[in-house]
Write a protein that holds these residues in place. Sequence first.
Motif, PDB file in Angstrom:
ATOM      1  N   SER A  48      21.946  17.398   3.881  1.00 34.90           N
ATOM      2  CA  SER A  48      20.813  17.852   3.061  1.00 34.90           C
ATOM      3  C   SER A  48      20.637  16.972   1.828  1.00 34.90           C
ATOM      4  O   SER A  48      19.512  16.636   1.435  1.00 34.90           O
ATOM      5  CB  SER A  48      20.996  19.311   2.637  1.00 34.90           C
ATOM      6  OG  SER A  48      20.986  20.146   3.763  1.00 34.90           O
ATOM      7  N   ALA A  49      21.739  16.593   1.208  1.00 31.19           N
ATOM      8  CA  ALA A  49      21.672  15.713   0.040  1.00 31.19           C
ATOM      9  C   ALA A  49      21.070  14.357   0.422  1.00 31.19           C
ATOM     10  O   ALA A  49      20.220  13.823  -0.301  1.00 31.19           O
ATOM     11  CB  ALA A  49      23.053  15.540  -0.567  1.00 31.19           C
ATOM     12  N   ALA A  93      35.848   2.294   3.121  1.00 29.11           N
ATOM     13  CA  ALA A  93      36.919   2.126   4.120  1.00 29.11           C
ATOM     14  C   ALA A  93      37.945   3.245   3.961  1.00 29.11           C
ATOM     15  O   ALA A  93      38.735   3.253   3.037  1.00 29.11           O
ATOM     16  CB  ALA A  93      37.573   0.771   3.954  1.00 29.11           C
ATOM     17  N   VAL A  94      37.888   4.191   4.878  1.00 21.40           N
ATOM     18  CA  VAL A  94      38.792   5.343   4.854  1.00 21.40           C
ATOM     19  C   VAL A  94      39.965   5.057   5.781  1.00 21.40           C
ATOM     20  O   VAL A  94      39.755   4.671   6.937  1.00 21.40           O
ATOM     21  CB  VAL A  94      38.053   6.625   5.319  1.00 21.40           C
ATOM     22  CG1 VAL A  94      38.992   7.806   5.409  1.00 21.40           C
ATOM     23  CG2 VAL A  94      36.875   6.922   4.414  1.00 21.40           C
ATOM     24  N   ILE A 110      23.944   7.956   0.093  1.00 16.25           N
ATOM     25  CA  ILE A 110      25.347   8.358  -0.064  1.00 16.25           C
ATOM     26  C   ILE A 110      26.160   7.415   0.820  1.00 16.25           C
ATOM     27  O   ILE A 110      25.961   7.389   2.030  1.00 16.25           O
ATOM     28  CB  ILE A 110      25.551   9.830   0.358  1.00 16.25           C
ATOM     29  CG1 ILE A 110      24.698  10.757  -0.509  1.00 16.25           C
ATOM     30  CG2 ILE A 110      27.026  10.194   0.288  1.00 16.25           C
ATOM     31  CD1 ILE A 110      24.666  12.185  -0.030  1.00 16.25           C
ATOM     32  N   PRO A 111      27.046   6.619   0.217  1.00 16.75           N
ATOM     33  CA  PRO A 111      27.800   5.642   1.013  1.00 16.75           C
ATOM     34  C   PRO A 111      28.615   6.324   2.124  1.00 16.75           C
ATOM     35  O   PRO A 111      29.315   7.297   1.885  1.00 16.75           O
ATOM     36  CB  PRO A 111      28.739   4.979  -0.006  1.00 16.75           C
ATOM     37  CG  PRO A 111      28.165   5.290  -1.341  1.00 16.75           C
ATOM     38  CD  PRO A 111      27.410   6.580  -1.190  1.00 16.75           C
ATOM     39  N   SER A 112      28.486   5.786   3.324  1.00 21.52           N
ATOM     40  CA  SER A 112      29.240   6.257   4.497  1.00 21.52           C
ATOM     41  C   SER A 112      29.042   7.741   4.786  1.00 21.52           C
ATOM     42  O   SER A 112      29.927   8.389   5.353  1.00 21.52           O
ATOM     43  CB  SER A 112      30.735   5.951   4.336  1.00 21.52           C
ATOM     44  OG  SER A 112      30.956   4.565   4.295  1.00 21.52           O
ATOM     45  N   TYR A 113      27.872   8.287   4.440  1.00 23.42           N
ATOM     46  CA  TYR A 113      27.671   9.722   4.666  1.00 23.42           C
ATOM     47  C   TYR A 113      27.760  10.083   6.146  1.00 23.42           C
ATOM     48  O   TYR A 113      28.249  11.153   6.486  1.00 23.42           O
ATOM     49  CB  TYR A 113      26.355  10.213   4.039  1.00 23.42           C
ATOM     50  CG  TYR A 113      25.125   9.973   4.865  1.00 23.42           C
ATOM     51  CD1 TYR A 113      24.639  10.957   5.724  1.00 23.42           C
ATOM     52  CD2 TYR A 113      24.447   8.762   4.807  1.00 23.42           C
ATOM     53  CE1 TYR A 113      23.515  10.741   6.489  1.00 23.42           C
ATOM     54  CE2 TYR A 113      23.328   8.540   5.561  1.00 23.42           C
ATOM     55  CZ  TYR A 113      22.859   9.518   6.405  1.00 23.42           C
ATOM     56  OH  TYR A 113      21.749   9.297   7.157  1.00 23.42           O
ATOM     57  N   ALA A 114      27.307   9.208   7.027  1.00 22.98           N
ATOM     58  CA  ALA A 114      27.379   9.502   8.463  1.00 22.98           C
ATOM     59  C   ALA A 114      28.843   9.531   8.927  1.00 22.98           C
ATOM     60  O   ALA A 114      29.219  10.368   9.755  1.00 22.98           O
ATOM     61  CB  ALA A 114      26.588   8.476   9.259  1.00 22.98           C
ATOM     62  N   ASP A 115      29.657   8.622   8.377  1.00 28.32           N
ATOM     63  CA  ASP A 115      31.087   8.629   8.716  1.00 28.32           C
ATOM     64  C   ASP A 115      31.744   9.926   8.262  1.00 28.32           C
ATOM     65  O   ASP A 115      32.495  10.552   9.008  1.00 28.32           O
ATOM     66  CB  ASP A 115      31.808   7.445   8.063  1.00 28.32           C
ATOM     67  CG  ASP A 115      31.380   6.103   8.630  1.00 28.32           C
ATOM     68  OD1 ASP A 115      30.805   6.071   9.734  1.00 28.32           O
ATOM     69  OD2 ASP A 115      31.639   5.076   7.962  1.00 28.32           O
TER      70      ASP A 115
END
Length: 174
Positions: A28-29, A132-133, A48-53
């Motif tokens: 939503s954000a 990078a997680v 939002i960085p890497s929100y899909a990840d």
Amino acid sequence: MRRLLDTLYTISGGLAALSILAICLLVSAQVGLNILARLGGPSLSFTIPSYADFAGYLLAAASFLALAPTFRHGTHIRVNLVISRLGARVSWALELFTLAVAGCAMGYATWYAASLMMESHHYGDKSTGMIAVPIWIPQVVMVLGLGLLTLAILDRLVESLRARQPVLTDDATE
């Protein structure tokens, strides 16, 4: 012991629900930021960085953490077409067999997932997104969910052995 196990299953289900809520808030954000960019132009374009990840990690967390509580409450899909026509003794023997096989299979899956997680940690595997997680972090939740499902299956197996009759019935909700 019963109270502790039920509390573990409840906490796991609650964390799964919180993961779904976090996905909703995150997506939503990002949708809100996309609308802002459409209305305000390129100067108001944010992501939002890497929100899909992160949404994917949260979905995996929700899926794996929900396994044990859904099993305990009898809400996994089961086909009772054959077992409903069997006698009580045969039904109980079949239940013991399936719970034992499922417990072994889930125990192996848990062991394999834990080995994969430790390997990811050892080699320092990281995701390829903007952030990078370390891959072992989301894998911990997978191992935890599989471990809790294994525990829930073995818990039902012990219940069935103690009751000396089938405990997985259509009205298994607690």
